[in-house]
Enzyme design. Structure first.
Site, PDB file in Angstrom:
ATOM      1  N   PRO A 110     -39.331  52.278  11.420  1.00  0.00           N
ATOM      2  CA  PRO A 110     -37.939  52.366  10.970  1.00  0.00           C
ATOM      3  C   PRO A 110     -37.037  52.260  12.192  1.00  0.00           C
ATOM      4  CG  PRO A 110     -38.994  54.534  10.908  1.00  0.00           C
ATOM      5  CD  PRO A 110     -40.057  53.558  11.304  1.00  0.00           C
ATOM      6  N   CYS A 124     -36.127  61.888  14.689  1.00  0.00           N
ATOM      7  CA  CYS A 124     -34.902  61.346  15.307  1.00  0.00           C
ATOM      8  C   CYS A 124     -34.312  62.345  16.320  1.00  0.00           C
ATOM      9  CB  CYS A 124     -33.877  61.012  14.232  1.00  0.00           C
ATOM     10  SG  CYS A 124     -32.366  60.328  14.947  1.00  0.00           S
TER      11      CYS A 124
HETATM   12  C1  LIG Z   1     -32.505  51.409  17.944  1.00  0.00           C
HETATM   13  C2  LIG Z   1     -33.511  52.374  17.402  1.00  0.00           C
HETATM   14  C3  LIG Z   1     -33.376  52.866  16.126  1.00  0.00           C
HETATM   15  C4  LIG Z   1     -34.307  53.780  15.605  1.00  0.00           C
HETATM   16  N1  LIG Z   1     -34.160  54.231  14.339  1.00  0.00           N
HETATM   17  C5  LIG Z   1     -35.091  55.067  13.798  1.00  0.00           C
HETATM   18  C6  LIG Z   1     -34.999  55.491  12.450  1.00  0.00           C
HETATM   19  O1  LIG Z   1     -34.081  55.122  11.713  1.00  0.00           O
HETATM   20  N2  LIG Z   1     -35.966  56.352  11.997  1.00  0.00           N
HETATM   21  C7  LIG Z   1     -37.003  56.783  12.795  1.00  0.00           C
HETATM   22  O2  LIG Z   1     -37.856  57.539  12.343  1.00  0.00           O
HETATM   23  N3  LIG Z   1     -37.125  56.353  14.066  1.00  0.00           N
HETATM   24  C8  LIG Z   1     -36.196  55.509  14.579  1.00  0.00           C
HETATM   25  N4  LIG Z   1     -36.349  55.065  15.847  1.00  0.00           N
HETATM   26  C9  LIG Z   1     -37.573  55.393  16.606  1.00  0.00           C
HETATM   27  C10 LIG Z   1     -38.623  54.282  16.398  1.00  0.00           C
HETATM   28  O3  LIG Z   1     -39.007  54.174  15.062  1.00  0.00           O
HETATM   29  C11 LIG Z   1     -39.869  54.531  17.259  1.00  0.00           C
HETATM   30  O4  LIG Z   1     -40.450  55.741  16.894  1.00  0.00           O
HETATM   31  C12 LIG Z   1     -39.556  54.586  18.748  1.00  0.00           C
HETATM   32  O5  LIG Z   1     -38.652  53.565  19.110  1.00  0.00           O
HETATM   33  C13 LIG Z   1     -40.832  54.476  19.594  1.00  0.00           C
HETATM   34  O6  LIG Z   1     -41.553  53.333  19.245  1.00  0.00           O
HETATM   35  P1  LIG Z   1     -41.419  51.938  20.077  1.00  0.00           P
HETATM   36  O7  LIG Z   1     -41.721  52.246  21.509  1.00  0.00           O
HETATM   37  O8  LIG Z   1     -42.395  51.018  19.423  1.00  0.00           O
HETATM   38  O9  LIG Z   1     -39.992  51.483  19.914  1.00  0.00           O
HETATM   39  C14 LIG Z   1     -35.405  54.194  16.397  1.00  0.00           C
HETATM   40  C15 LIG Z   1     -35.534  53.698  17.696  1.00  0.00           C
HETATM   41  C16 LIG Z   1     -34.613  52.802  18.209  1.00  0.00           C
HETATM   42  C17 LIG Z   1     -34.806  52.268  19.595  1.00  0.00           C
END
Ligand SMILES: Cc1cc2nc3c(=O)[nH]c(=O)nc-3n(C[C@H](O)[C@H](O)[C@H](O)COP(=O)(O)O)c2cc1C
Length: 315
Positions: free
Chosen positions: A16, A100
């Site tokens: 997400p 979050c």
């Molecule tokens: C721009 C942005 C928006 C995000 N929005 C959400 C969200 O709506 N819900 C959520 O559970 N995590 C959210 N996250 C966290 C991501 O889902 C994820 O857990 C985090 O970025 C780590 O994973 P990654 O390194 O693959 O990005 C968000 C992260 C970013 C950078």
């Protein structure tokens, strides 16, 4: 273990992403090989007040096979009401945001603030599971609030009836700093009786394999897919045409949202695509100022062609 057709063996999921995981983006991620996707986080409180903005975020496409609507809030009964809300009835599953770190979410006791209140956490999950009836309810967590507490967190999720848990390998206190704690993700998997999805810092095949070594049942990709939804095709060994994916992203959004809104909204996606194509600063500047989506698409096509020519000549 299989949930709604999602076989957890080698599953790769789109995370997400508030402000990014729109219906068009989700569809292209699926075309590239994502096995399941999540909506952006939706406020249970806003749903209660029939927010049009929140309803607009619940648009989905028929071609999407498995989408979890992600909700956030702190009141178990408001959260359960949200699960039963009609605007979520067309999603295969519900996901609860308990990760979050945004200051305004924490201030309200929502998102990862719940990781320091395991009683409320369990209560929210079990009320949502009851409200969801036969639909799966998953939970997205971090490793803990200000220390690694993942074994207890997993136990609470399991006992409350969660179908699976996605674990971002950082605590709330860490924000996005430092690197993912793979040992703590491996611990989550080792203590769990339900599937565990590993999340954090997966940006290519190498980092994907590193996450797989924790023995998780599936891997979730967030930032690594922004501008590069074809990361799923690299992992799945599928071939896709990058520009076709970008055109499809835009085409789907145009079916659902007004052009004037999309003009502004798409800019960040276009800049992310441009970065993936290694576009120069001149193109990025033009994209940032562009007010016509078709012109932006031409600039991206140009950058994609330049990258292809450059890659061929290097070979
Ligand atoms: C721009 C942005 C928006 C995000 N929005 C959400 C969200 O709506 N819900 C959520 O559970 N995590 C959210 N996250 C966290 C991501 O889902 C994820 O857990 C985090 O970025 C780590 O994973 P990654 O390194 O693959 O990005 C968000 C992260 C970013 C950078």
């Amino acid at each position: 273990m299989e949930i709604k057709g999602l076989d957890f063996k080698d599953a790769v999921l789109l995370a997400p992403l508030a402000g990014y995981s729109d219906v068009g983006f989700r569809c292209v991620c699926q075309r590239c090989g994502a096995d399941a996707m999540f909506t952006e986080m939706l406020s249970a409180e806003a749903m209660r007040h029939n927010s049009k903005k929140t309803e607009d975020m619940t648009i989905r496409e028929k071609e999407e096979r498995l989408v979890f609507a992600q909700i956030f809030g702190k009141d178990p009964f408001v959260m359960a009401e949200a699960v039963k809300n009609n605007i979520l009835s067309h999603f295969e599953g519900i996901d609860i945001n308990m990760g979050c770190p945004a200051p305004k979410i924490i201030k309200n006791g929502e998102g990862s603030a719940l990781l320091k209140d395991l009683n409320t956490m369990g209560c929210i999950i079990s009320e949502c599971v009851k409200a969801a009836k036969d639909r799966p309810v998953s939970v997205k967590v971090r490793l803990g609030y200000d220390k690694v507490d993942i074994a207890q967190i997993i136990r609470v999720c399991e006992e409350a009836g969660a179908s699976f848990v996605s674990v971002h390998g950082r605590t709330f206190a860490q924000g996005f700093s430092g690197s993912v704690d793979y040992d703590a993700i491996a611990l989550a998997k080792a203590v769990s009786h339900i599937p565990i999805i590993g999340n954090g810092d997966v940006v290519d095949e190498e980092s994907y394999q590193k996450m797989k070594q924790t023995q998780v049942d599936g891997v979730m990709i967030g930032r690594g897919a922004v501008g590069s939804p074809w990361i799923f095709s690299l992992i799945k060994g599928k071939k896709v045409d990058e520009m076709d994916m970008i055109f499809r992203h835009v085409e789907i959004l145009r079916e659902h949202y007004p052009e004037a809104w999309l003009n502004k909204y798409l800019r960040k996606h276009f800049l992310a695509y441009a970065a993936a194509f290694k576009a120069g600063s001149d193109i990025k500047r033009q994209l940032a100022l562009q007010t016509d989506i078709n012109e932006s698409l031409k600039l991206l096509q140009e950058s994609a062609n330049i990258l292809k020519t450059r890659t061929k000549s290097v070979k």
